[in-house]
Design an enzyme around this catalytic site. Sequence first.
Site, PDB file in Angstrom:
ATOM      1  N   ASP A   1     -25.411  52.628  35.772  1.00 24.09           N
ATOM      2  CA  ASP A   1     -24.812  53.427  36.848  1.00 24.09           C
ATOM      3  C   ASP A   1     -25.896  54.037  37.703  1.00 24.09           C
ATOM      4  O   ASP A   1     -25.878  53.964  38.915  1.00 24.09           O
ATOM      5  CB  ASP A   1     -24.049  54.626  36.241  1.00 24.09           C
ATOM      6  CG  ASP A   1     -22.662  54.241  35.833  1.00 24.09           C
ATOM      7  OD1 ASP A   1     -22.243  53.134  36.184  1.00 24.09           O
ATOM      8  OD2 ASP A   1     -22.015  55.051  35.151  1.00 24.09           O
TER       9      ASP A   1
ATOM     10  N   GLY B   1     -19.135  57.493  47.864  1.00 24.94           N
ATOM     11  CA  GLY B   1     -19.737  56.986  49.086  1.00 24.94           C
ATOM     12  C   GLY B   1     -19.762  55.466  49.092  1.00 24.94           C
ATOM     13  O   GLY B   1     -19.398  54.827  50.069  1.00 24.94           O
ATOM     14  N   MET B   2     -20.138  54.883  47.947  1.00 24.83           N
ATOM     15  CA  MET B   2     -20.195  53.422  47.833  1.00 24.83           C
ATOM     16  C   MET B   2     -18.819  52.814  48.043  1.00 24.83           C
ATOM     17  O   MET B   2     -18.655  51.836  48.762  1.00 24.83           O
ATOM     18  CB  MET B   2     -20.692  53.023  46.431  1.00 24.83           C
ATOM     19  CG  MET B   2     -22.122  53.352  46.200  1.00 24.83           C
ATOM     20  SD  MET B   2     -23.182  52.048  46.814  1.00 24.83           S
ATOM     21  CE  MET B   2     -22.993  50.872  45.485  1.00 24.83           C
TER      22      MET B   2
ATOM     23  N   ASP C   1     -15.783  97.563  56.947  1.00 19.90           N
ATOM     24  CA  ASP C   1     -16.980  97.037  56.303  1.00 19.90           C
ATOM     25  C   ASP C   1     -16.804  96.797  54.812  1.00 19.90           C
ATOM     26  O   ASP C   1     -17.714  96.306  54.154  1.00 19.90           O
ATOM     27  CB  ASP C   1     -18.163  97.988  56.509  1.00 19.90           C
ATOM     28  CG  ASP C   1     -19.053  97.512  57.628  1.00 19.90           C
ATOM     29  OD1 ASP C   1     -18.587  96.654  58.392  1.00 19.90           O
ATOM     30  OD2 ASP C   1     -20.192  97.971  57.741  1.00 19.90           O
TER      31      ASP C   1
END
Lengths: 472, 513
Positions: free
Chosen positions: B299, B434-435, B36
């Site tokens: 942006d 992503g773009m 633990d």
Amino acid sequence: MSIKISETLTFECETGNYHTFRPISRVARSYQKIEDSFSLVVGTKTCGYFSQNALGVTILAEPRYAMAESEEGDISAQLNDYQELKKLCLRIKKDRNPSVIIRIGTRTTEIIKMDSEGMAPKLEIEIGIPIVVARANGPDYASTQGEDTVLAAMAHRCPEEKISTGKRNKTIQDQAIQDLFPFLPLEKKGETPKPIRFRNNPPLVLSGSLPSTVASQPSSESKRQSIQVPGWLPAQRYSDLPSLGDGVYVCGVNPFPSRTATTSMRRRKCKLIGAPFPIGPDGTRAWIEKIRSVFGIEARGLEEREQQMWETLKDYLDLVRGKSVFFMGDNLLEVSLARSLIRCGMIVYEIGIPYLDKRYQAAESALSRDTCRDMCIPMPRIVEKPDNYNQIQRMRELQPDLAITGMAHANPLEARGINTKWSVEFTFAQIHGFTNARDVPELVTRPLRRNNSLGDLGWTGLVKKEEGMKFN
Amino acid sequence: MKLAYWMYAGPAHIGTLRVASSFRNVHAIMHAPLGDDYSNVMRSMSERERDFTPVTASIVDRHVLARGSQEKVVDNITRKDKEERPDLIVSTPTCTSSISQEDLQNFVDRASIASDSDVILADVNHYRVNELQAADRTLEQVVRYYLDKARRQGTLNQSVTDEPSANIIGIFTLGFHNQHDCRESKRLLQDLGIKINQIIPEGGSVQDLRNLPKAWFNLVPYREVGLMAATYLERNFGMPYVSTTPMGIVDTAECIRQIQKHVNKLAPTLSNRTLNYEPYIDQQTRFVSQAAWFSRSIDCQNLTGKKAVVFGDATHAASMTKILAREMGIRVSCTGTYCKHDAEWFKEQVQGFCDEVPITDDHTEVGDMIARIEPSAIFGTQTERHIGKRLDIPRGVISSPVHIQNFPPGYRPFLGYEGTNQIADLVHNSFTSGMEDHLLEIFGGHDTKEVITKSLSTDKDLTWNSESQLELNKIPGFVRGKIKRNTEKFARQNGVTNITVEVMYAAKEALSA
């Protein structure tokens, strides 16, 4: 200088205050190995939290593993264990449809005395899936022993070997072998270029789960020595478990499945071959030799093969020769690893180990003793249930070149100028057989090679105000 | 019983251990079975801690289960007292001790007689509270213990400092970017001319806790840990506290204004002046932090109306939602938290900034929600990072639970003005990557993908038999190609045309040698 070598091993036992992984961590190993299994750990958030952290990314890759998390109602018996468990098992059956559910008990189920073994047979009939119960709990076991409890439970489920009838169920057996060792020549496979004829040795089952690529190596090693391996415990699939029974020989590849060995002998009437473990070229050779001697087959070319492996390790051996090692102990591989490292020319100060089954590891211990004698170094002390605090004090005195330790101590020791290698890596790396002989020295020399490249930058002690090795 | 694969917040004792091991010279002793002490691994690995984690276990084994701990807990406490001479030993219950129902308080009372250290029993129940609640409770308990002690001994100093000063409460080990946030908060307060009285628990000494009331006010940067201690100090010592998280431009300004209000209650009498932080806020917002400018730049304009999903602890998920919606014009489709115990506060915070507010600690529910919404980016925990990976959606990590990557050696605060820059980067990088991906997909991918690798296999002179083919397929995908090439290279060198399993292993041996 002559060193007096004691003929007997010295064992010590400390307080058991040491760091190790919980046995449920080996669940990861079982479920990855047995492809059609599903492991269900019954326990609390603590167990779950541990596994998700210890298993890291695997946990998010749709594992065949889940927690049945006990809630307050379960503990106070306001909820019915059986009904709760049945509900979960049915859901698992629906979602994953496994061939077997391995139900792992934890400290919680121990303390509340959940009758897991009693419930399983009834549940099994009701839901139609085999349920194997293993108690891999912290109060009783340490890290790799978790796997042992699973395998021991599996051993009960292995089909019966009917050697007396003379003809085994050949098709099933062939299929099992075929799946496990696709390269094993079988009569019906005509295209096998050069069929190797096996001596007529009794059936042999190797126990211990190894990654499948590694698993095929020791068996191809035995094949070279014309020993037929009909089965592995565990097999790749639950439905392919090997047959056990009177006349079947079992042999371990790892130092920790001692319960499995006991179960195979006592409950399944198998014969255990007590051999050193195939870790390191020396261990592998001794392992094969032992198996062969039991079967009365003469060893061929093993010595050359071992020698040839040592030759290929030369670059590593130059690095480790004369360096000292301290095993803090947490996964039961320690004796075998230490033995192999001594053969590599290292000096071992201490072998910490959670638990040493003196009977199961007898051959390994004997080989260790012989190795020490051959290498003219004193036999290291073996400390069972070590006390990490005391060990750190000892390390402070001894200043070993390398400490093999758990992750809880690795960074703090490095900061104090002691090289470390995480012990857990040895349980996941491929370390068995001749082919993997380089992997152990590769791991062991990594911190030493790191030192060579960081050279004389002069920052080895990286703790503020030299508190030395104070635990805090 | 419930089926669970992954949990967001850990068990209670982890919270207690994190608070205890954050203080200097405090040792925690868990009443727990072997294995633990996993929190030590987390601290040592994730935080790359150089010192040994001051946590040991009083091991619960078969004997303890059968006969009770008897002298064991007491012996372990007194032993630690001798070895380490800590100021305080925190005895920590775990799920095991909750069930075994041993009278730990009795052990603690007995041990405190025999040891020089103070000894307390952490007042947490495994089945009632999670890691974060336990951490909050333990911190309050330690603070209360030392203030009560000082009061009894008459060493309590209640006079406030001459100059404005503050305590920062709730910075602790394994907290998400806590070390960096701590430095940034200190810098913020220094800029405002406020002295740091104490920072607890990280690096704090329990012996100094009696001086906590000397500060003018308390700053509690995170919702999860520190509020209990702050309200205790308010109730008992009339110390005001600021609990607005200074994350994002708007909330940082809001936090500073609250600080100003509290400081100006005492400043006119103690130092004969009134402080005005508005010029500072204006200067920082417009010219020092780049975030305000970023949100006006083209942006950020391109991000307008893009869909995002936010999930995390209450503090970070709420702040992030407000930043995305209010400061960047991103549409937050859904924002949720796993801090179920703080659901009311959370809903109130994000009201008007998002469409849905799921409160859950079931990661499959979160995954299904993300799959349904199909956002352009996800801001969540490690779990959401994996969900994003699987669904091929860009993602940024903003909250615990996290792993070692989220303990960067570089300076990465989320709080204060530098924090706003870091967050702008995080958001910007997630969306742009992503773009880029989309554009690449539309235009047929990076041309580097199409480069034909100088392959060694010509498939003509070498044949893999079916066994070796099978064996090859067993090798994990990411190294399979390499193994294949190496084997073929070896086969060619040795004039072998038929590759068998034996050849594969021989190749492995030869090449690694």
